[in-house]
Write a protein that holds these residues in place. Sequence first.
Motif, PDB file in Angstrom:
ATOM      1  N   LEU A   1       0.856  -1.346   0.012  1.00 50.66           N
ATOM      2  CA  LEU A   1      -0.013   0.104   0.108  1.00 50.66           C
ATOM      3  C   LEU A   1       0.769   1.130   0.047  1.00 50.66           C
ATOM      4  CD1 LEU A   1      -3.040  -0.946   2.406  1.00 50.66           C
ATOM      5  CD2 LEU A   1      -2.949  -0.853  -0.134  1.00 50.66           C
TER       6      LEU A   1
ATOM      7  N   TYR B   1       1.486   1.936  -3.489  1.00 51.06           N
ATOM      8  CA  TYR B   1       0.258   2.306  -4.191  1.00 51.06           C
ATOM      9  C   TYR B   1       0.092   3.896  -3.842  1.00 51.06           C
ATOM     10  CZ  TYR B   1      -4.371   2.838  -5.906  1.00 51.06           C
ATOM     11  OH  TYR B   1      -5.446   3.397  -6.549  1.00 51.06           O
TER      12      TYR B   1
ATOM     13  N   THR C   1      -9.633   1.452  -5.664  1.00 47.62           N
ATOM     14  CA  THR C   1      -8.630   0.642  -5.494  1.00 47.62           C
ATOM     15  C   THR C   1      -8.157   0.388  -4.024  1.00 47.62           C
ATOM     16  OG1 THR C   1      -8.279   1.006  -7.712  1.00 47.62           O
ATOM     17  CG2 THR C   1      -6.433  -0.077  -6.410  1.00 47.62           C
ATOM     18  N   LEU C   2      -7.833   1.587  -3.352  1.00 42.86           N
ATOM     19  CA  LEU C   2      -7.487   1.848  -2.156  1.00 42.86           C
ATOM     20  C   LEU C   2      -8.225   1.043  -0.973  1.00 42.86           C
ATOM     21  CD1 LEU C   2      -5.342   2.645   0.219  1.00 42.86           C
ATOM     22  CD2 LEU C   2      -6.552   4.975  -0.076  1.00 42.86           C
TER      23      LEU C   2
ATOM     24  N   ALA D   1      -8.288  -2.653  -1.402  1.00 43.18           N
ATOM     25  CA  ALA D   1      -7.267  -3.221  -0.638  1.00 43.18           C
ATOM     26  C   ALA D   1      -7.521  -3.162   0.874  1.00 43.18           C
ATOM     27  CB  ALA D   1      -5.789  -2.583  -1.009  1.00 43.18           C
TER      28      ALA D   1
ATOM     29  N   ALA E   1      -9.829  -5.779   2.134  1.00 45.50           N
ATOM     30  CA  ALA E   1      -9.129  -7.211   2.119  1.00 45.50           C
ATOM     31  C   ALA E   1      -8.151  -7.296   3.598  1.00 45.50           C
ATOM     32  CB  ALA E   1      -8.213  -7.448   1.128  1.00 45.50           C
ATOM     33  N   ARG E   2      -7.716  -6.173   3.977  1.00 47.62           N
ATOM     34  CA  ARG E   2      -6.763  -6.294   4.990  1.00 47.62           C
ATOM     35  C   ARG E   2      -7.600  -6.023   6.356  1.00 47.62           C
ATOM     36  NH1 ARG E   2      -4.124  -4.975   0.647  1.00 47.62           N
ATOM     37  NH2 ARG E   2      -1.840  -4.921   0.587  1.00 47.62           N
TER      38      ARG E   2
END
Length: 277
Positions: free
Chosen positions: A102, A105, A132-133, A136, A139-140
């Motif tokens: 990240l 990114y 997109t951020l 991510a 998912a975390r």
Amino acid sequence: MLSTIRQLPLSSAVKSHAHDFHQIVITLCGSSTFEIEGLGGRVNAFSGCLVPANHEHYYSGQGYNRQLIFDIPDDAPALTGEHRELIALFDAPRFFALDGALRHYLAFVESELDHGFYGQALEQQPDRVAATLLGALKARLATPLPASRRQLDLAPIDRFITARLAEPLKVADLARLACLSEAHFSARFRTQTGLSPWQYVRQKRLSAARELVAQSRLALADIAVQTGFANQSALSHAFRRRYGCSPRALRNQLSTPAPGAAASGAASSHATLDGWR
């Protein structure tokens, strides 16, 4: 509405506010302090927080600092359509640290900002970057909550909201009624109603405001105060987004008989109002 991305430093003076859009705030350098409805603390570089809409938050910068801020309305492309599941990230305040991937990114995002991606052809680029951020982060940060078949009892929650429309309401207050943690309550509430708690409260406020607009002669500024909006402008903005017209336009519509309508103004007004229910 579209999302926006900006970079700025935070003053060392402690400030507070709430707004009707969600935010991602990431500290790029230095540090900051964020408290969102009692949750939070120091946020160091490459860490950040998710600020749900309509959540009062206190913030300040520590020394030299720089923040990357995403402003994301709940109807932005980053939270609708194929990305609609991402809005669940804003059911409650969250704090996070960026891992190596990240951070890479984030470097890309900063490069995009430096080169400017706000041309007419790229006006939705901030939403693409935000989606997109958020994907991510989802998912975390995802932590499966225990399943339960027991439905929330909305009756006491509705009574609590109705009795306190003019007051600041917190998700924690509603969760306490259900004897659940804020995160667990928010997840159960969304599953049962299809709305986050703050969206549900906003609908209650707007419904009450519509009734007062239609059935009273109270000034719009007074209606805003009685239904929990910061001012008349905030009420008008939210009202127009939900009902497609301003409070003043609705009041004028209900007070002006249509051509050929029956002489009874009361009957005409009731018939028109019923169409809004």
